[in-house]
Design a protein around this motif. Sequence first.
Motif, PDB file in Angstrom:
ATOM      1  N   UNK A   1      11.012  11.032  -9.401  1.00 45.40           N
ATOM      2  CA  UNK A   1      10.232  10.129  -8.567  1.00 45.40           C
ATOM      3  C   UNK A   1      11.133   9.129  -7.839  1.00 45.40           C
ATOM      4  N   UNK A   2      12.150   8.652  -8.539  1.00 44.37           N
ATOM      5  CA  UNK A   2      13.083   7.718  -7.911  1.00 44.37           C
ATOM      6  C   UNK A   2      13.857   8.404  -6.781  1.00 44.37           C
ATOM      7  N   UNK A   3      14.201   9.661  -6.984  1.00 46.46           N
ATOM      8  CA  UNK A   3      14.914  10.422  -5.958  1.00 46.46           C
ATOM      9  C   UNK A   3      14.036  10.609  -4.722  1.00 46.46           C
ATOM     10  N   UNK A   4      12.752  10.884  -4.970  1.00 45.43           N
ATOM     11  CA  UNK A   4      11.812  11.051  -3.856  1.00 45.43           C
ATOM     12  C   UNK A   4      11.751   9.791  -3.019  1.00 45.43           C
ATOM     13  N   UNK A   5      11.618   8.644  -3.677  1.00 49.21           N
ATOM     14  CA  UNK A   5      11.492   7.411  -2.902  1.00 49.21           C
ATOM     15  C   UNK A   5      12.823   6.991  -2.289  1.00 49.21           C
ATOM     16  N   UNK A   6      13.938   7.255  -2.953  1.00 44.62           N
ATOM     17  CA  UNK A   6      15.240   6.938  -2.358  1.00 44.62           C
ATOM     18  C   UNK A   6      15.416   7.641  -1.015  1.00 44.62           C
ATOM     19  N   UNK A   7      15.151   8.942  -1.003  1.00 46.48           N
ATOM     20  CA  UNK A   7      15.300   9.699   0.242  1.00 46.48           C
ATOM     21  C   UNK A   7      14.160   9.382   1.208  1.00 46.48           C
TER      22      UNK A   7
ATOM     23  N   UNK B   1       1.346   5.621  -5.912  1.00 39.65           N
ATOM     24  CA  UNK B   1       2.322   5.623  -4.834  1.00 39.65           C
ATOM     25  C   UNK B   1       2.477   4.219  -4.244  1.00 39.65           C
ATOM     26  N   UNK B   2       1.348   3.522  -4.068  1.00 38.62           N
ATOM     27  CA  UNK B   2       1.376   2.168  -3.522  1.00 38.62           C
ATOM     28  C   UNK B   2       2.139   1.231  -4.455  1.00 38.62           C
ATOM     29  N   UNK B   3       1.871   1.326  -5.747  1.00 37.09           N
ATOM     30  CA  UNK B   3       2.548   0.469  -6.726  1.00 37.09           C
ATOM     31  C   UNK B   3       4.043   0.763  -6.765  1.00 37.09           C
ATOM     32  N   UNK B   4       4.386   2.038  -6.725  1.00 36.57           N
ATOM     33  CA  UNK B   4       5.785   2.451  -6.769  1.00 36.57           C
ATOM     34  C   UNK B   4       6.518   1.936  -5.524  1.00 36.57           C
ATOM     35  N   UNK B   5       5.875   2.079  -4.377  1.00 33.96           N
ATOM     36  CA  UNK B   5       6.454   1.645  -3.106  1.00 33.96           C
ATOM     37  C   UNK B   5       6.710   0.136  -3.121  1.00 33.96           C
ATOM     38  N   UNK B   6       5.699  -0.636  -3.562  1.00 28.43           N
ATOM     39  CA  UNK B   6       5.828  -2.095  -3.593  1.00 28.43           C
ATOM     40  C   UNK B   6       6.877  -2.537  -4.614  1.00 28.43           C
ATOM     41  N   UNK B   7       6.881  -1.873  -5.761  1.00 27.64           N
ATOM     42  CA  UNK B   7       7.818  -2.244  -6.821  1.00 27.64           C
ATOM     43  C   UNK B   7       9.264  -1.988  -6.405  1.00 27.64           C
ATOM     44  N   UNK B   8       9.462  -0.917  -5.628  1.00 30.41           N
ATOM     45  CA  UNK B   8      10.814  -0.593  -5.147  1.00 30.41           C
ATOM     46  C   UNK B   8      11.365  -1.763  -4.325  1.00 30.41           C
ATOM     47  N   UNK B   9      10.548  -2.259  -3.403  1.00 32.45           N
ATOM     48  CA  UNK B   9      11.023  -3.323  -2.535  1.00 32.45           C
ATOM     49  C   UNK B   9      11.117  -4.669  -3.258  1.00 32.45           C
ATOM     50  N   UNK B  10      10.355  -4.826  -4.346  1.00 34.73           N
ATOM     51  CA  UNK B  10      10.506  -6.035  -5.163  1.00 34.73           C
ATOM     52  C   UNK B  10      11.860  -6.026  -5.875  1.00 34.73           C
ATOM     53  N   UNK B  11      12.254  -4.864  -6.349  1.00 33.50           N
ATOM     54  CA  UNK B  11      13.523  -4.744  -7.077  1.00 33.50           C
ATOM     55  C   UNK B  11      14.713  -4.767  -6.125  1.00 33.50           C
ATOM     56  N   UNK B  12      14.493  -4.324  -4.860  1.00 31.10           N
ATOM     57  CA  UNK B  12      15.579  -4.298  -3.881  1.00 31.10           C
ATOM     58  C   UNK B  12      15.107  -5.037  -2.619  1.00 31.10           C
TER      59      UNK B  12
ATOM     60  N   UNK C   1       2.891   9.540  -1.603  1.00 33.08           N
ATOM     61  CA  UNK C   1       1.879  10.101  -2.506  1.00 33.08           C
ATOM     62  C   UNK C   1       1.981  11.625  -2.538  1.00 33.08           C
ATOM     63  N   UNK C   2       2.094  12.224  -1.355  1.00 34.40           N
ATOM     64  CA  UNK C   2       2.169  13.680  -1.252  1.00 34.40           C
ATOM     65  C   UNK C   2       3.427  14.215  -1.935  1.00 34.40           C
ATOM     66  N   UNK C   3       4.565  13.587  -1.675  1.00 35.94           N
ATOM     67  CA  UNK C   3       5.822  14.084  -2.235  1.00 35.94           C
ATOM     68  C   UNK C   3       5.972  13.807  -3.723  1.00 35.94           C
ATOM     69  N   UNK C   4       5.340  12.753  -4.189  1.00 31.37           N
ATOM     70  CA  UNK C   4       5.378  12.461  -5.623  1.00 31.37           C
ATOM     71  C   UNK C   4       4.372  13.305  -6.393  1.00 31.37           C
ATOM     72  N   UNK C   5       3.340  13.776  -5.680  1.00 29.74           N
ATOM     73  CA  UNK C   5       2.259  14.487  -6.360  1.00 29.74           C
ATOM     74  C   UNK C   5       1.446  13.536  -7.210  1.00 29.74           C
ATOM     75  N   UNK C   6       1.274  12.301  -6.721  1.00 29.43           N
ATOM     76  CA  UNK C   6       0.603  11.266  -7.513  1.00 29.43           C
ATOM     77  C   UNK C   6      -0.661  10.790  -6.805  1.00 29.43           C
ATOM     78  N   UNK C   7      -1.263   9.765  -7.344  1.00 28.11           N
ATOM     79  CA  UNK C   7      -2.431   9.155  -6.721  1.00 28.11           C
ATOM     80  C   UNK C   7      -1.960   8.135  -5.690  1.00 28.11           C
ATOM     81  N   UNK C   8      -2.884   7.727  -4.809  1.00 27.23           N
ATOM     82  CA  UNK C   8      -2.555   6.721  -3.803  1.00 27.23           C
ATOM     83  C   UNK C   8      -2.194   5.396  -4.476  1.00 27.23           C
ATOM     84  N   UNK C   9      -2.922   5.061  -5.545  1.00 23.35           N
ATOM     85  CA  UNK C   9      -2.658   3.805  -6.249  1.00 23.35           C
ATOM     86  C   UNK C   9      -1.251   3.786  -6.829  1.00 23.35           C
TER      87      UNK C   9
END
Length: 808
Positions: A631-637, A659-670, A649-657
């Motif tokens: 999942x981290x590799x998907x969001x990195x690229x 994907x949204x949390x993962x996306x926001x958390x990435x930018x909080x950490x970086x 969401x599509x590339x992770x094969x996850x729910x919209x919720x």
Amino acid sequence: MRIPEKLNSKMKNSYKTKVVLLDVHAILHRAFHALPGFATSKGEPTGALFGLTSMLLKIAGEIKPDYVIACYDLPGPTFRKQMYEEYKAGRPKADEELVDQLVKSRELFNALNIPYYEKPGFEADDLLGTISSKLSKEKEVQTIIATGDLDALQLVNDDKVVVYTLRKGIKDTVIYNEAAVVERFGFGPKYMADYKGLRGDPSDNIIGVKGVGEKTAETLIQNFKTIEAIYDEIKKHDGKKLLDVGVKERMVKLLADNKEEAMFSKTLATIKCDVPIDFSLPSKTWRESVDIKKASDYFTRLEFKSLKDRMISYVAGKPVAGEEVPVPAVVTSSASMFADTEGIGEKELREIVVGLWLLDSNNTSPTLEDVYKFSGVRDFEKSKIKIPEEIKRRGLEKIYYDIELPLIPIIKAAEDRGILVDGEYLKKLSVKFHKETKTLEENIYKIAGQEFNINSTKQLSEILFSKLAIPTKGLKKTPGGVVSTRESELEKIKEAHPIISEILSYRELQKLLTTYIDNIPLMLDGAGRLHAHLNQTGTTTGRMSSDSPNLQNIPAREGIGLEVRRAFVAAPGYKLVSLDYSQIEMRVLAWLSSDPDLIDIFKKGLDVHSAVASRVFGVDEKDVTKDMRRKAKVINFGIIYGMGVNALKKNLGSTMKEAQEFHENYFKKFPKVKEFFDGVKEQVRKLGYTTTFYGRRRYLPDIKSYLPYLRATAERMAMNAPLQGTATADLIKKAMKKVDGALRDVGLDKNTHLLVQVHDELLYEIKDDKNLDKAVEIIKEGMESIAPECPVPLTVHYSVGNNWGELK
């Protein structure tokens, strides 16, 4: 794109390659009204199709095109309709019989193996403009636009792009080159949109300036050329010069009061030449690619006996028999568009076109004519002064003089040397994969329960989603309403039915067979070497491209792509050596964003995907699971390429919720990464372009488009441009220059030869002697030390072997 020499060898006309572009709807519309009442014995209307086919064969006999490409309008609103609701309002609804034949015309082109292009939101004219613009950059290519009206005249370019149109019915034709346009209207093709901006166009409901007729519009354009110049004159001198050329005072006032209408009408009338389509010429000429049986069956079904006989004659290379038709009137200019290249050195010309490309990244592979258009004078000595002056004014000197110009002889040397190919191996591969293709065909037919055209979107869609009833939830549809069978859509349902994986395998085999396995042996020189074109100015981001064939597009790591790579071999006494940067764009992201945590990850030599997963998921790095890392590799690229939440969401094969949390958390950490991308988007909105670390610009005019999807696309491109431009354009090009000099300094340049550049990879052929390891070390050190200003290490891996597919 560069036309393979093998396709040009038998052509003896002034242009070695002729490409005909068909404006399908315009021709069908004319034919439908010229040939009413044509129908099969079963009552199926065929008049428009008969006329279209007749015109196609007429073109075949008169022009003898090497390629034929069809362009379509699509139902649904275009960008012009969105700009102006009344655009083309008042046109009568198309006759149902014409609509039916328009849909069926695609079957004609499938039967004759003629590719066709269509794009939602754009008209066929825009596709004609885009394709002819791309082809006009090829010195030996002439483009003939076949249409039923004169809207395309603005696309005419000297003798390079001409319009073949119908004067009356479908037999009386005329060809307009630039001289013929000037003879008829008194001004050149590039001012046709200005002319329509003044006069309007009732057929398209373009209003123009009410009261300005044909004669006044011609007088104005003949004397002032553009609408902008006319209004500049009115503003500066109250229209005195308009009065001097015979325009009445009442008309000057009328023009002054209707400036907005004139400018808007010109915008509506202007054909776009930058529609985002993936265009390339087929690997085989039209005549070579026609399947006689398939074409004959089609003509038999429509009861076109005479046309069938003429088509068979044409494919067989015999004169096209049939009704005598008038020879079209052709006005030719005295010299070819590229005659002025005589006396200009190749290197000098290349230096100037590279400069022009840097000034406008969207003008890929520019020509001498583009140089003249930019400078405003048909004088190379004056043009070659103006372009460097503009480069200096825009602060592009470092890119031009330090990176691009030194690369010209390096690229030429690589092209001249070429890469050795094992032709016998490819022949065996061809036999093997043609058998596998046949087996896949039979398997597909067996699963489907019938034979059908696997390459037909419509037939394949009917088999998959009607007969086999495979669920279509989440799949996109074509503009015609058919469920899409594109590879990206089929991948979504790969597990839904065994036929899908067979179709995907069939397509992969076909692509590699036609592009590489069967094509490359025809392109080798007498020594068995392939001289692919390395295009220094072929992309908008600055990285190099490749064609004839595209060596950058061969699958690298698995499957039959790897088998194709094994055909590229080292010469006797040499080794192939591949050197590539590790995670170069992620490292550049750390550099340009100045994110301390991301920089620290690379400085410590950590696995970037595991390290990012650790931070985003809040676990120790030792506790990161394979799925977390994935999942981290998907969001990195994804971050590199401007991926939004939906795509994530599509590339992770996850729910919209999630994907949204993962996306926001990435930018909080970086957080610095977010600041960087926000800054890039702000810059492109303000300036219209992005910049790399070294100042290379990428212009993105669609950032100000009124169409939301074009703006969104431009924004995604903007996010990636500084990264890709710095990493796989600036850095790799700087490295090529530095390595070339370092090898010369120690005398190893005679035994070490650059062959290919593929994004972040350099492929060399190095003599297999005691100096091989030294040469590799020099190349590796040169690549890794190219950017001392970069705060993270640039790591290069290398592998050595006897062929490109088996490097260790």
